[in-house]
Design an enzyme around this catalytic site. Structure first.
Site, PDB file in Angstrom:
ATOM      1  CG  HIS A  99      -1.520   1.368   1.469  1.00 15.91           C
ATOM      2  ND1 HIS A  99      -2.504   1.893   0.675  1.00 15.91           N
ATOM      3  CD2 HIS A  99      -1.220   2.325   2.379  1.00 15.91           C
ATOM      4  CE1 HIS A  99      -2.812   3.123   1.092  1.00 15.91           C
ATOM      5  NE2 HIS A  99      -2.037   3.406   2.128  1.00 15.91           N
ATOM      6  CD  GLU A 101      -4.360   6.741   2.565  1.00 17.64           C
ATOM      7  OE1 GLU A 101      -4.566   5.799   1.791  1.00 17.64           O
ATOM      8  OE2 GLU A 101      -3.315   6.867   3.228  1.00 17.64           O
ATOM      9  CB  SER A 151      -2.463   0.010  -2.754  1.00 13.97           C
ATOM     10  OG  SER A 151      -3.212   0.568  -1.691  1.00 13.97           O
ATOM     11  CG  HIS A 163       0.662   6.607   0.088  1.00  9.12           C
ATOM     12  ND1 HIS A 163      -0.250   7.640   0.055  1.00  9.12           N
ATOM     13  CD2 HIS A 163       0.161   5.694   0.952  1.00  9.12           C
ATOM     14  CE1 HIS A 163      -1.254   7.369   0.874  1.00  9.12           C
ATOM     15  NE2 HIS A 163      -1.029   6.188   1.435  1.00  9.12           N
TER      16      HIS A 163
HETATM   17 FE   LIG Z   1      -2.156   5.240   2.961  1.00  2.00          FE
END
Ligand SMILES: [Fe+2]
Length: 301
Positions: A157, A203, A222, A162
């Site tokens: 993730h 997010e 993700s 990111h």
């Molecule tokens: Fe995150």
């Protein structure tokens, strides 16, 4: 899936996020491995190099499997800006990368690096470090029994999701805007307000392209499971008042998402909110009290 969404940081002995829901909860071997990696983060200073992790063949296999699945799931589901960022992001498909392997290249592209986290990081540290170009990332790999979803941030993730954003100057600028806003305040309420805006944008943000909702946020990018179903969520137009009163689960699929009309619109919305953010912002904007959070959403398929 969580990043900064609790005030309770993990310890070296490590809760497994939402423990009973975690696929590794009843796997002592997984817990030992995860705890050993988490322990390396205790006392870690922001900006200090992350330790080298000797990942196992099974961990590399999980990375390859998830990477391959996500690459397929992205087709037609992610926004153009993310697709372009992915083309620049130095993220390998065949092994779990070390933080520096990806972070050194990100630094050349946008000035961001990863800094080590052991799990959940308090808002003040997690958000504030972004102002200095540091994004907190863990090093452990999700449990292999449920590789296409994780109820807590794992290296996939953080580095894949990111890391994709942080290869792009436009997204990196938004992370910095979040960090600068957080660095100007100290009250838990103000930090909580920023964290909610971060949650529903970087997010879980959605961008509409030709009327079609496309994934933009790193948690969507993700998660194979979220990518398959986010278009069926209750997707509302970006609205700060609505957003802060919207309860949301910190694990499980998100029932409510917020969309902007473009990534330029997202940037305008975030800068408009964050650039003069201070302790009085909530009162000045007459924002209602923050909604409760932390209920468990529908578990992953
Ligand atoms: Fe995150």
């Amino acid at each position: 899936m969580t990043d900064s969404m609790t005030q309770t940081p993990l310890t070296a002995t490590g809760q497994l996020g939402c423990a009973e829901e975690h696929p590794g909860f009843s796997d002592p071997l997984y817990r030992r491995r995860r705890d050993a990696i988490v322990a390396l983060a205790v006392g870690h200073a922001v900006g200090a190099p992350s330790p080298h992790i000797s990942y196992s063949g099974a961990e590399h296999a999980t990375w390859r499997s998830v990477h391959s699945s996500l690459t397929g799931a992205w087709q037609g589901r992610v926004c153009r800006a993310v697709e372009e960022a992915r083309g620049r992001a130095p993220i390998p498909d065949d092994h779990v990368p070390q933080h520096a392997e990806v972070g050194d290249r990100l630094y050349e592209l946008t000035g961001f690096r990863f800094t080590l986290a052991g799990g959940i990081v308090p808002n003040e540290r997690f958000l504030g470090a972004m102002a200095e170009g540091y994004f907190h990332a863990v090093q452990y790999v999700r449990h292999p029994r449920l590789p296409l979803y994780t109820p807590e941030p794992d290296v996939l993730h953080d580095v894949f999701g990111h890391g994709t954003h942080l290869a792009d100057p436009g997204f990196a600028d938004l992370y910095r805007a979040v960090g600068r806003a957080a660095a100007r305040v100290s009250s838990p309420d103000a930090l909580d307000l920023i964290s909610r805006v971060y949650w529903f944008s970087l997010e879980y943000g959605v961008v509409r392209e030709s009327g079609v909702p496309k994934a933009c946020g790193a948690a969507l990018l993700s998660s194979y499971g979220e990518l398959r179903r986010f278009q069926q969520a209750d997707i509302r137009p970006w609205d700060i008042s609505d957003l802060v009163t919207c309860p949301y689960p910190v694990a499980g699929y998100q029932p409510v998402l917020f969309s902007t009309d473009s990534t330029d619109h997202l940037a305008d919305a975030l800068h408009g909110f964050l650039d003069d953010f201070d302790e009085d912002t909530r009162d000045r904007l007459r924002l209602p009290p923050l909604a409760a959070r932390g209920f468990m959403g529908r578990p992953a398929d």
